[in-house]
Structures are given as structure tokens and as C-alpha cells.
Design a protein around this motif. Structure first.
Motif, PDB file in Angstrom:
ATOM      1  N   ALA A  64     -16.134  75.668 121.724  1.00 25.78           N
ATOM      2  CA  ALA A  64     -16.642  76.510 120.636  1.00 25.78           C
ATOM      3  C   ALA A  64     -16.655  75.738 119.323  1.00 25.78           C
ATOM      4  CB  ALA A  64     -15.800  77.779 120.509  1.00 25.78           C
ATOM      5  N   VAL A  65     -15.604  74.960 119.082  1.00 27.92           N
ATOM      6  CA  VAL A  65     -15.532  74.169 117.854  1.00 27.92           C
ATOM      7  C   VAL A  65     -16.625  73.108 117.851  1.00 27.92           C
ATOM      8  CG1 VAL A  65     -14.144  72.548 116.511  1.00 27.92           C
ATOM      9  CG2 VAL A  65     -13.068  74.572 117.489  1.00 27.92           C
ATOM     10  N   SER A  66     -16.808  72.440 118.976  1.00 24.13           N
ATOM     11  CA  SER A  66     -17.803  71.379 119.054  1.00 24.13           C
ATOM     12  C   SER A  66     -19.206  71.909 118.757  1.00 24.13           C
ATOM     13  CB  SER A  66     -17.757  70.727 120.437  1.00 24.13           C
ATOM     14  OG  SER A  66     -18.595  69.596 120.471  1.00 24.13           O
ATOM     15  N   LYS A  67     -19.532  73.074 119.305  1.00 24.30           N
ATOM     16  CA  LYS A  67     -20.846  73.685 119.035  1.00 24.30           C
ATOM     17  C   LYS A  67     -20.989  74.054 117.557  1.00 24.30           C
ATOM     18  CE  LYS A  67     -21.524  75.514 123.653  1.00 24.30           C
ATOM     19  NZ  LYS A  67     -21.576  76.705 124.506  1.00 24.30           N
ATOM     20  N   ALA A  68     -19.934  74.602 116.980  1.00 20.18           N
ATOM     21  CA  ALA A  68     -19.979  74.979 115.562  1.00 20.18           C
ATOM     22  C   ALA A  68     -20.110  73.735 114.682  1.00 20.18           C
ATOM     23  CB  ALA A  68     -18.736  75.788 115.188  1.00 20.18           C
ATOM     24  N   VAL A  69     -19.405  72.675 115.038  1.00 20.05           N
ATOM     25  CA  VAL A  69     -19.510  71.426 114.276  1.00 20.05           C
ATOM     26  C   VAL A  69     -20.928  70.871 114.397  1.00 20.05           C
ATOM     27  CG1 VAL A  69     -18.750  69.012 114.181  1.00 20.05           C
ATOM     28  CG2 VAL A  69     -17.056  70.851 114.290  1.00 20.05           C
ATOM     29  N   ASP A  70     -21.518  70.969 115.581  1.00 21.57           N
ATOM     30  CA  ASP A  70     -22.915  70.530 115.745  1.00 21.57           C
ATOM     31  C   ASP A  70     -23.825  71.253 114.756  1.00 21.57           C
ATOM     32  OD1 ASP A  70     -22.230  68.795 117.803  1.00 21.57           O
ATOM     33  OD2 ASP A  70     -22.886  70.160 119.403  1.00 21.57           O
ATOM     34  N   ARG A  71     -23.578  72.546 114.551  1.00 22.55           N
ATOM     35  CA  ARG A  71     -24.392  73.316 113.602  1.00 22.55           C
ATOM     36  C   ARG A  71     -24.137  72.872 112.159  1.00 22.55           C
ATOM     37  NH1 ARG A  71     -23.304  77.236 117.610  1.00 22.55           N
ATOM     38  NH2 ARG A  71     -21.495  78.052 116.501  1.00 22.55           N
ATOM     39  N   LEU A  72     -22.888  72.535 111.835  1.00 24.35           N
ATOM     40  CA  LEU A  72     -22.590  72.017 110.493  1.00 24.35           C
ATOM     41  C   LEU A  72     -23.261  70.666 110.273  1.00 24.35           C
ATOM     42  CD1 LEU A  72     -18.778  72.858 110.166  1.00 24.35           C
ATOM     43  CD2 LEU A  72     -20.695  74.081 109.123  1.00 24.35           C
ATOM     44  N   VAL A  73     -23.269  69.842 111.304  1.00 24.83           N
ATOM     45  CA  VAL A  73     -23.938  68.540 111.219  1.00 24.83           C
ATOM     46  C   VAL A  73     -25.437  68.748 111.015  1.00 24.83           C
ATOM     47  CG1 VAL A  73     -24.540  66.458 112.522  1.00 24.83           C
ATOM     48  CG2 VAL A  73     -22.167  67.278 112.516  1.00 24.83           C
ATOM     49  N   ALA A  74     -26.028  69.659 111.792  1.00 22.36           N
ATOM     50  CA  ALA A  74     -27.465  69.940 111.676  1.00 22.36           C
ATOM     51  C   ALA A  74     -27.815  70.481 110.288  1.00 22.36           C
ATOM     52  CB  ALA A  74     -27.896  70.926 112.761  1.00 22.36           C
ATOM     53  N   ALA A  75     -26.898  71.230 109.681  1.00 26.23           N
ATOM     54  CA  ALA A  75     -27.124  71.775 108.337  1.00 26.23           C
ATOM     55  C   ALA A  75     -26.967  70.701 107.259  1.00 26.23           C
ATOM     56  CB  ALA A  75     -26.161  72.929 108.062  1.00 26.23           C
ATOM     57  N   GLY A  76     -26.391  69.557 107.637  1.00 20.85           N
ATOM     58  CA  GLY A  76     -26.190  68.478 106.675  1.00 20.85           C
ATOM     59  C   GLY A  76     -24.910  68.596 105.879  1.00 20.85           C
ATOM     60  N   TRP A  77     -23.954  69.407 106.339  1.00 21.30           N
ATOM     61  CA  TRP A  77     -22.713  69.648 105.609  1.00 21.30           C
ATOM     62  C   TRP A  77     -21.546  68.821 106.114  1.00 21.30           C
ATOM     63  CZ3 TRP A  77     -23.417  75.611 106.244  1.00 21.30           C
ATOM     64  CH2 TRP A  77     -24.496  76.029 105.451  1.00 21.30           C
ATOM     65  N   CYS A  78     -21.693  68.242 107.291  1.00 21.15           N
ATOM     66  CA  CYS A  78     -20.600  67.527 107.939  1.00 21.15           C
ATOM     67  C   CYS A  78     -21.209  66.406 108.767  1.00 21.15           C
ATOM     68  CB  CYS A  78     -19.847  68.521 108.839  1.00 21.15           C
ATOM     69  SG  CYS A  78     -18.412  67.867 109.697  1.00 21.15           S
ATOM     70  N   GLU A  79     -20.402  65.378 109.015  1.00 20.18           N
ATOM     71  CA  GLU A  79     -20.858  64.306 109.885  1.00 20.18           C
ATOM     72  C   GLU A  79     -19.721  63.879 110.797  1.00 20.18           C
ATOM     73  OE1 GLU A  79     -22.162  61.084 107.417  1.00 20.18           O
ATOM     74  OE2 GLU A  79     -20.212  60.853 106.469  1.00 20.18           O
ATOM     75  N   SER A  90     -14.260  61.100 117.703  1.00 19.12           N
ATOM     76  CA  SER A  90     -14.887  60.974 116.386  1.00 19.12           C
ATOM     77  C   SER A  90     -14.084  61.764 115.363  1.00 19.12           C
ATOM     78  CB  SER A  90     -16.337  61.453 116.421  1.00 19.12           C
ATOM     79  OG  SER A  90     -16.415  62.803 116.800  1.00 19.12           O
ATOM     80  N   VAL A  91     -14.251  61.360 114.135  1.00 19.51           N
ATOM     81  CA  VAL A  91     -13.591  61.999 113.000  1.00 19.51           C
ATOM     82  C   VAL A  91     -14.671  62.757 112.245  1.00 19.51           C
ATOM     83  CG1 VAL A  91     -12.364  61.559 110.834  1.00 19.51           C
ATOM     84  CG2 VAL A  91     -11.842  60.203 112.860  1.00 19.51           C
ATOM     85  N   LEU A  92     -14.303  63.909 111.727  1.00 15.00           N
ATOM     86  CA  LEU A  92     -15.246  64.729 110.974  1.00 15.00           C
ATOM     87  C   LEU A  92     -15.055  64.476 109.487  1.00 15.00           C
ATOM     88  CD1 LEU A  92     -14.687  68.027 112.979  1.00 15.00           C
ATOM     89  CD2 LEU A  92     -16.452  66.284 113.334  1.00 15.00           C
ATOM     90  N   ARG A  93     -16.178  64.431 108.792  1.00  7.84           N
ATOM     91  CA  ARG A  93     -16.136  64.192 107.357  1.00  7.84           C
ATOM     92  C   ARG A  93     -17.217  65.049 106.704  1.00  7.84           C
ATOM     93  NH1 ARG A  93     -15.899  58.130 106.019  1.00  7.84           N
ATOM     94  NH2 ARG A  93     -17.269  58.192 107.777  1.00  7.84           N
ATOM     95  N   LEU A  94     -16.884  65.623 105.554  1.00  8.02           N
ATOM     96  CA  LEU A  94     -17.885  66.384 104.808  1.00  8.02           C
ATOM     97  C   LEU A  94     -18.895  65.424 104.190  1.00  8.02           C
ATOM     98  CD1 LEU A  94     -15.769  69.047 102.868  1.00  8.02           C
ATOM     99  CD2 LEU A  94     -16.885  69.261 105.096  1.00  8.02           C
ATOM    100  N   THR A  95     -20.143  65.852 104.172  1.00 10.28           N
ATOM    101  CA  THR A  95     -21.164  65.109 103.446  1.00 10.28           C
ATOM    102  C   THR A  95     -21.084  65.530 101.984  1.00 10.28           C
ATOM    103  OG1 THR A  95     -22.810  66.838 103.750  1.00 10.28           O
ATOM    104  CG2 THR A  95     -22.687  65.125 105.470  1.00 10.28           C
ATOM    105  N   PRO A  96     -21.736  64.818 101.087  1.00  8.78           N
ATOM    106  CA  PRO A  96     -21.751  65.275  99.691  1.00  8.78           C
ATOM    107  C   PRO A  96     -22.285  66.712  99.567  1.00  8.78           C
ATOM    108  CG  PRO A  96     -22.480  63.005  99.795  1.00  8.78           C
ATOM    109  CD  PRO A  96     -22.346  63.488 101.232  1.00  8.78           C
TER     110      PRO A  96
END
Length: 148
Positions: A64-79, A90-96
Motif C-alpha cells: 500500500a505504501v509503495s503504491k501511494a509513493v508511486d502516486r507521490l512520485v507521479a505528482a512530482g512531490w517525491c522521488e 531506495s530512499v525517498l526524498r521530497l522534491t522542491p
């Protein structure tokens, strides 16, 4: 019905109503839901944050977390970036943009929660918080409340 059952029911209903109200306001004002906000908060707060860290903190599945993170990545908020010590992870990091969205969302969440809890005195709210900290610690010390 035991004396604990109505307390549990009230706790769940209060949480659901608070969550839904804050999420609706956040979505209207900032274009993200409270769940997304929580994920961004965790990524921001936890150094070297991984999907597993979010799953552990929120007591939800890694999938569930992985899918939600995929959506944050697609939105451009996280990488996702390569983990420095573990190439399989992988490590998660906020985008600007994610940092900006989080910073703009924090006062909305705080304001909504202050408004929604204004019927309870600060002293009573502090007592409730104290009890919840104790209950949460007890649950997290065991296997209770973990997914699966």
C-alpha cells in the motif's frame, strides 16, 4: 457490550470525522489529501526514509505504501533515489515542489484541527493526548495493530 466497546467506537468515529474533515479542507486548499500529507511529513522527518519506514509508522502494508509513493512520485512531490548502502533499496526524498506543498499544507492542517477541536478545552485535550500516547505505546510495543 463491554464498557470498552463504546469508548473504542467513539474513538474510531472521532478519528474518522476529524480525518475526513481535515482531508477535505486540505484537498480544497492545497490539492492533496491528508494521507498524502502524512506521507510527505514522514519522508521529510525521517532521515533516509524508505517505504518500510512509512509502513511501520502508519501500520499499513508495504504494498500500500509503495503504491501511494508511486502516486507521490507521479505528482512530482517525491522521488526515489538509490540507497547509499543497499542497492536493492531506495530512499525517498521530497522534491522542491513536494517541500513547497508540504510547507503550504502544514498551516492548513493545524488550522483545521484547531477549529475542529475547539469544543474541547486545552486541558482536556492534553489529557486525551496523554492517554492516547500511553495506549499507542502499548499497542506499538506488541504486534497489535500491525498489518497482516
Amino acid at each position: 457490550m463491554t464498557h470498552v466497546t463504546p469508548v473504542f467506537t467513539d474513538l474510531v468515529r472521532v478519528e474518522t470525522r476529524l480525518y475526513n474533515a481535515v482531508s477535505a479542507r486540505l484537498r480544497a486548499e492545497q490539492g492533496l489529501g491528508l494521507g498524502q500529507f502524512e506521507f510527505l511529513e514522514i519522508v521529510d522527518r525521517v532521515p533516509g526514509c524508505r517505504v518500510l519506514d512509512i509502513a511501520g509508522e502508519l501500520a499499513i502494508t508495504v504494498g500500500a505504501v509503495s503504491k501511494a509513493v508511486d502516486r507521490l512520485v507521479a505528482a512530482g512531490w517525491c522521488e526515489r533515489v538509490a540507497h547509499p548502502q543497499d542497492r536493492r533499496s531506495s530512499v525517498l526524498r521530497l522534491t522542491p515542489e513536494g517541500e513547497e506543498r508540504l510547507a503550504a499544507s502544514r498551516p492548513v492542517v493545524e488550522s483545521a484541527l484547531l477549529s475542529l477541536t475547539s469544543a474541547v478545552s486545552p486541558d482536556d485535550l492534553a489529557r486525551v493526548a496523554s492517554v492516547l500516547v500511553t495506549l499507542r505505546a502499548a499497542l506499538e510495543a506488541g504486534s497489535h495493530g500491525r498489518p497482516g
